[in-house]
Design an enzyme around this catalytic site. Structure first.
Site, short mmCIF file in Angstrom:
data_model
loop_
_atom_site.label_atom_id
_atom_site.label_comp_id
_atom_site.label_asym_id
_atom_site.label_seq_id
_atom_site.Cartn_x
_atom_site.Cartn_y
_atom_site.Cartn_z
CD1 TRP A 104 -2.32 -2.16 1.67
CD2 TRP A 104 -3.02 -1.09 -0.18
NE1 TRP A 104 -3.37 -2.88 1.12
CE2 TRP A 104 -3.81 -2.24 -0.01
CE3 TRP A 104 -3.27 -0.26 -1.28
CZ2 TRP A 104 -4.83 -2.60 -0.90
CZ3 TRP A 104 -4.28 -0.60 -2.17
CH2 TRP A 104 -5.05 -1.76 -1.97
CG ASP B 128 -3.66 3.92 3.77
OD1 ASP B 128 -4.77 3.78 4.33
OD2 ASP B 128 -3.30 3.26 2.78
CE LYS C 185 -9.12 -3.00 3.60
NZ LYS C 185 -8.23 -2.14 2.85
C1 LIG Z 1 -7.64 -1.68 1.68
C2 LIG Z 1 -6.54 -0.70 1.73
C3 LIG Z 1 -6.38 0.29 0.74
C4 LIG Z 1 -7.28 0.37 -0.47
O1 LIG Z 1 -8.47 0.92 -0.13
P1 LIG Z 1 -9.55 1.26 -1.27
O2 LIG Z 1 -10.66 1.78 -0.42
O3 LIG Z 1 -9.85 0.01 -1.99
O4 LIG Z 1 -8.95 2.29 -2.14
C5 LIG Z 1 -5.36 1.19 0.88
N1 LIG Z 1 -4.53 1.15 1.93
C6 LIG Z 1 -4.64 0.22 2.90
C7 LIG Z 1 -3.69 0.23 4.04
C8 LIG Z 1 -5.66 -0.73 2.82
O5 LIG Z 1 -5.77 -1.65 3.78
#
Ligand SMILES: *Cc1c(COP(=O)(O)O)cnc(C)c1O
Length: 358
Positions: free
Chosen positions: A102, A170, A194
């Site tokens: 990510w 993030d 999540k």
């Molecule tokens: C799932 C995830 C993403 C992607 O998220 P989207 O909502 O599909 O864009 C980005 N960063 C992390 C750490 C994730 O777990």
């Protein structure tokens, strides 16, 4: 109806009481004569649902008054672009720490808008986080971006970097899993699917002095200042996802808030890591200092058994345990809504499987 233990990394398990309440309120929300999905986002009823969700989230995270909470679209991936677009503020360089898949995606997107200095990167083939003493920060970065929890590899920061520039994080797969100090960060963002709610809504928490200097080409719907001024309703927001997120926030509060979530999550992770470490049959490839509480990858000693493991686990009501397609093996995601019983059932299954196949 038999609900399984769902270890999916996302979209992921939601608290059952939340789903029950949503089912009860599906056809008619609180005497309104309609479902939440059918309401105008500008109507009094939805505005109440939306502002209550924001307030509950603020209470849970103890968000200081000088932070704005936004509910946007585009997912965390959208924020990979929105972060530089909003937060460069005339700067040319941003620092990024690369600890996994990510981080890499965030870096690739940021490169469209600025010079990215990769201040540190996990060494090739090692699942670890380089200590801050080794980071090569640039002279005047607009911000430093990192990924507190790498969902795919299960690498998690258990510390907060100390820098003089805003931290942009993030937190998609770790937000609300334990208390944090929001004031440590300039911007926190998280896709909902999540630990927050259904896919389709993205939470952004941003310090207000960083707002108001977005690049001219910033799409209006991702202009944090414009969205803050419009209470995240510059256009139609994902109303139903926002409503469910609000129910999840209330569920967390009813279960003791983030301190209690943190204790539960630590215990769940300990249960699984101990079972892995005590066995020769399973292995977790992550440096013990940065093992994730939320996403636990594990590898079978004999990968020939992967398919059998997954098939038998599914049969036993333990689902979505396959590792990310880029790494293989297994991964158990232990978000807030995964109960201890689910982890206990997984561990019993793993021990039994090892006995039969070891
Ligand atoms: C799932 C995830 C993403 C992607 O998220 P989207 O909502 O599909 O864009 C980005 N960063 C992390 C750490 C994730 O777990």
């Amino acid at each position: 109806m038999a609900r399984v233990f769902n270890f999916s990394a996302g979209p992921a398990v939601l608290p059952e009481p939340v789903l029950q309440r949503a089912a009860e309120e599906m056809l008619e929300w609180h005497g309104s004569g309609m479902s939440v999905m059918e309401m105008s986002h500008r109507g009094k009823q939805f505005v109440e649902i939306a502002s209550r969700a924001e307030q509950t989230l603020r209470d849970l995270l103890q968000v200081p008054d000088n932070y704005r909470v936004l509910f946007l679209q585009g997912g965390a991936s959208g924020m990979f672009a929105a972060a530089p677009l909003n937060l460069l503020r005339g700067g040319r360089v941003a620092d990024y720490v690369n600890t996994g898949a990510w981080s890499k995606k965030a870096i690739a997107e940021a490169k469209k808008y600025c010079d990215v200095n990769v201040a540190a990167a996990s060494p090739e083939g090692r699942l670890t986080i380089p200590p801050q003493a080794e980071w090569k920060l640039s002279e005047q970065p607009a911000y430093l971006h990192y990924t507190p929890n790498e969902t795919i590899s299960g690498v998690e920061f258990h510390w907060v970097p100390q820098v003089d520039v805003p931290l942009v994080v993030d937190m998609s797969s770790t937000i609300l899993s334990r208390p944090i100090n929001v004031a440590d960060y300039g911007m926190i963002y998280a896709g909902a699917q999540k630990n927050i709610g259904p896919a389709g809504i993205t939470v952004v928490i941003v310090r207000d002095d960083l707002l108001g200097d977005a690049m001219p080409q910033t799409p209006a719907v991702w202009d944090f200042k414009a969205q803050a001024d419009a209470d995240s309703m510059l256009n139609t927001p994902p109303t139903y996802a926002w409503y469910i997120a609000g129910l999840v926030f209330e569920w967390i509060r009813e279960h003791g808030g983030l301190t209690a979530m943190g204790e539960r999550n630590r215990r769940k992770a300990d249960t699984l890591y101990q079972a892995i470490d005590q066995s020769d049959f399973y292995r977790n490839p992550v440096d013990p200092d940065c093992r994730s509480w939320m996403n636990v990858p594990f590898i079978l000693a004999d990968s020939e058994l992967d398919k059998t493991f997954l098939a038998e686990a599914t049969e036993a009501g333990l689902q979505t345990l396959a590792g990310h397609r880029s790494v293989g093996g297994m991964r158990a995601s232990l978000y807030n809504a995964m109960p201890q019983e689910g982890v206990d059932a997984l561990v019993s299954f793993m021990q039994d499987f090892a006995r039969r196949h070891g």
